[in-house]
Each structure stands twice: as structure tokens, then as C-alpha cells.
Design a protein around this motif. Structure first.
Motif, mmCIF file in Angstrom:
data_model
loop_
_atom_site.group_PDB
_atom_site.id
_atom_site.type_symbol
_atom_site.label_atom_id
_atom_site.label_comp_id
_atom_site.label_asym_id
_atom_site.label_seq_id
_atom_site.Cartn_x
_atom_site.Cartn_y
_atom_site.Cartn_z
ATOM 1 N N LYS A 105 -14.165 -38.668 14.946
ATOM 2 C CA LYS A 105 -14.427 -39.872 15.458
ATOM 3 C C LYS A 105 -13.706 -41.362 14.603
ATOM 4 O O LYS A 105 -13.697 -42.245 15.057
ATOM 5 C CB LYS A 105 -16.146 -40.178 15.179
ATOM 6 C CG LYS A 105 -16.686 -39.264 16.428
ATOM 7 C CD LYS A 105 -18.220 -39.581 16.106
ATOM 8 C CE LYS A 105 -18.618 -38.666 17.310
ATOM 9 N NZ LYS A 105 -20.478 -38.887 17.507
ATOM 10 N N LYS A 106 -13.163 -40.974 13.559
ATOM 11 C CA LYS A 106 -12.702 -42.023 12.753
ATOM 12 C C LYS A 106 -11.113 -41.880 12.724
ATOM 13 O O LYS A 106 -10.439 -43.160 12.863
ATOM 14 C CB LYS A 106 -12.754 -41.780 11.098
ATOM 15 C CG LYS A 106 -12.317 -42.949 10.232
ATOM 16 C CD LYS A 106 -12.858 -42.580 8.741
ATOM 17 C CE LYS A 106 -12.494 -43.727 7.949
ATOM 18 N NZ LYS A 106 -12.688 -43.650 6.597
ATOM 19 N N ASP A 107 -10.417 -40.956 12.996
ATOM 20 C CA ASP A 107 -9.037 -40.807 12.729
ATOM 21 C C ASP A 107 -8.315 -41.791 14.043
ATOM 22 O O ASP A 107 -7.391 -42.869 13.562
ATOM 23 C CB ASP A 107 -8.135 -39.363 12.826
ATOM 24 C CG ASP A 107 -8.334 -38.817 11.672
ATOM 25 O OD1 ASP A 107 -8.381 -39.492 10.739
ATOM 26 O OD2 ASP A 107 -8.136 -37.559 11.610
ATOM 27 N N GLY A 108 -8.411 -41.664 15.279
ATOM 28 C CA GLY A 108 -7.946 -42.162 16.155
ATOM 29 C C GLY A 108 -6.282 -41.665 16.253
ATOM 30 O O GLY A 108 -5.943 -40.909 15.577
ATOM 31 N N ILE A 109 -5.467 -42.522 17.297
ATOM 32 C CA ILE A 109 -4.096 -42.128 17.168
ATOM 33 C C ILE A 109 -3.407 -42.982 16.102
ATOM 34 O O ILE A 109 -3.780 -44.286 15.919
ATOM 35 C CB ILE A 109 -3.668 -42.584 18.527
ATOM 36 C CG1 ILE A 109 -4.182 -41.722 19.736
ATOM 37 C CG2 ILE A 109 -1.951 -42.425 18.799
ATOM 38 C CD1 ILE A 109 -3.745 -42.193 21.275
ATOM 39 N N ARG A 110 -2.680 -42.290 15.275
ATOM 40 C CA ARG A 110 -2.249 -42.667 14.062
ATOM 41 C C ARG A 110 -0.673 -43.041 14.197
ATOM 42 O O ARG A 110 -0.112 -42.060 14.700
ATOM 43 C CB ARG A 110 -2.537 -42.108 12.952
ATOM 44 C CG ARG A 110 -3.970 -42.204 12.654
ATOM 45 C CD ARG A 110 -4.169 -40.972 11.500
ATOM 46 N NE ARG A 110 -4.532 -39.778 11.787
ATOM 47 C CZ ARG A 110 -4.845 -38.776 11.178
ATOM 48 N NH1 ARG A 110 -5.150 -38.981 9.691
ATOM 49 N NH2 ARG A 110 -4.945 -37.598 11.563
ATOM 50 N N ASN A 111 -0.062 -43.889 13.743
ATOM 51 C CA ASN A 111 1.454 -44.109 13.721
ATOM 52 C C ASN A 111 2.344 -44.053 12.215
ATOM 53 O O ASN A 111 3.186 -44.486 12.187
ATOM 54 C CB ASN A 111 1.741 -45.530 14.568
ATOM 55 C CG ASN A 111 1.646 -45.380 15.769
ATOM 56 O OD1 ASN A 111 1.964 -44.642 16.532
ATOM 57 N ND2 ASN A 111 0.954 -46.513 16.345
#
Length: 269
Positions: A105-111
Motif C-alpha cells: 500500500k505504500k510503494d506505488g509506481i516508482r521511477n
């Protein structure tokens, strides 16, 4: 008489006139993608009616394989998860229904290039067991429960992993299906065709040596929907690492997989 007129007036208001229809859903929101990516636009209906069960490998107490990159560690579960999120977003944009079996629930899509590791991942809210068989059975059970409730005629499970071999061994993407699975093989073959075409276009002199084969893997054997299992490269190899650490490459993988899903879905109609 007045009561009859009043009833007719109500009924007339409920009639949908020719040329008018309820407004189609054109956007969606998925918190797992993170604040900046949670909102998305539905840009086509090419996967409307299709349902996908997306499973990133390992997670929770199990990091998967580990590579070294510029003095940092690359953890398989983090990169598989980021690609799954990107893939899910592409499928949703095309009108599909998507279930994310492994969630953080914390990470999300990361760049970022280096994706920090955590042990927050769950199997749809349930703690992931350390024991391998229990861990794999848990995600198969989650898929199968959802499968029984979904009414779609086209339901596919996609398992995303990263391979680990010697550092000098560069690999392409491997596509696996369950032995004897006609539609699992059809999807795996379509994935390979799509990837081959993309490499021919973007790296015309390179060639693509990814393979399709059957494997008697636990998750392929014990999940109900037709399924494919992807190994996206060797996390130890410097060339293959570029497929993972460059965000645009992770997005390209997601885009190509989504395109293959559209092509396979069309064959089912």
C-alpha cells in the motif's frame, strides 16, 4: 385520472430516449499506483470484458533473487512488483478488470533506478508466509477464489519474476505455460511474437532470443485460470539489469505485455 397521468409522467421520465445513453466510465482510480499515478484515463475498450490476476514474484519475507548494481542491491520482488503495477495500469486503461494479488500500500509506481526493499507486501491484505509451499498456495488460493466470483469469459493469470544466473549470462525474456495448456501456450506464443516485433523495431540488429516452453511450476499447476509465467531477465547480468533499473524500460515491458494481452483477447472472441 390524475393519478394515472402522474404515473405515466414518472414512467416517461425513466425511458431512455433514442440517441441518449448513460455516460460511459472514462476514468478510474487505484491507490496502489501511488498518489501521482492513482488516477488514470480509460483510453480504449480493447480489453473490456477481460479479467486479469497479476502476481509479482516473492514479496513479504521473501526478497527473491538479489543482484548487485553500482554497489547497491537489486531485489527481485521490488522490480517484479513495479512492473506488475505498470502492467495493471495499462490493462485498466484498456477497459480490463484487474486483481493485484500481491500488494504494497505504500510503494506505488516508482521511477527510481534503485528500488528500496521492504517487507510490507501482502497477499491481498494477508501476511505472506515464509514457507515456500505455503506462500505459493496462498496466492493460488486467492486467485481461485476471485476466479469463481468473476463472470468474465476471458480470465488470465500472469506471474512476473526475474531470473538469477551467472553474471556473464545475458538472457532474454522467458515465457512459460502449464504443460498441456492450449490457451496458456497461445498466450505465451503471443507474448513472444510481440516482444520479437518490438525488438526488431527498436533494436533491429540485436534479435530476440526469448523462448516459450512448458514448466510444471506450482503456481501454474494450482491456479485455475489459464496462466503464463514470465522471467524478465538475469538480475545478475549488467546488460539485463538495464531492463530493470531504467524506469522507461520497466514501462516498456508493461506496455508490450499489455499489447500481447489485447492480441490474445481478440482471438477469444
Amino acid at each position: 385520472m390524475m393519478r394515472l397521468k402522474y404515473t405515466l409522467l414518472i414512467l416517461c421520465c425513466l425511458v431512455v430516449l433514442p440517441g441518449f445513453s448513460r455516460k460511459k466510465k472514462t476514468s478510474g482510480y487505484e491507490p496502489l499506483f501511488g498518489k501521482s499515478q492513482a488516477a488514470y484515463q480509460i483510453t480504449s475498450s480493447s480489453l473490456k470484458g477481460a479479467t486479469f490476476y497479476l502476481v509479482s514474484g516473492h514479496g513479504g519475507p521473501d526478497l527473491g533473487c538479489i543482484g548487485k548494481y553500482r554497489g547497491k542491491e537489486l531485489h527481485e520482488d521490488e522490480y517484479a512488483y513495479d512492473i506488475v503495477l505498470r502492467l495493471g495500469r495499462e490493462l485498466l486503461k484498456r477497459g480490463a478488470k484487474v486483481h493485484f494479488i500481491i500488494q504494497d500500500k505504500k510503494d506505488g509506481i516508482r521511477n527510481a533506478a534503485i528500488l528500496n526493499n521492504s517487507k510490507r507486501e501482502t497477499c491481498m491484505g494477508e501476511a505472506i508466509p515464509l514457507n515456500q509451499v505455503a506462500r505459493l498456495q496462498q496466492r493460488c488460493d486467492a486467485i481461485n477464489r476471485l476466479y469463481r466470483r468473476d463472470n468474465s469469459n476471458y480470465k488470465r493469470a500472469i506471474f512476473v519474476h526475474v531470473d538469477s544466473r551467472s553474471r556473464g549470462k545475458q538472457t532474454d525474456v522467458f515465457f512459460y505455460h502449464s504443460p498441456g495448456s492450449k490457451y496458456g501456450k497461445r498466450l505465451a506464443d503471443q507474448l513472444k511474437r510481440t516482444f520479437t516485433a518490438k525488438y526488431d523495431r527498436h533494436q533491429p540488429n540485436r534479435g530476440f532470443n526469448g523462448t516459450v516452453s512448458s514448466r510444471n511450476l506450482f503456481v501454474l499447476r494450482n491456479s485455475t485460470p489459464y496462466a503464463v509465467f514470465l522471467e524478465l531477465g538475469n538480475i545478475q547480468n549488467a546488460r539485463d539489469q538495464q531492463r530493470l533499473v531504467i524506469p522507461d524500460n520497466r514501462q516498456a515491458l508493461a506496455n508490450w505485455i499489455a499489447e500481447a494481452m489485447v492480441s490474445d483477447y481478440k482471438k477469444s472472441k
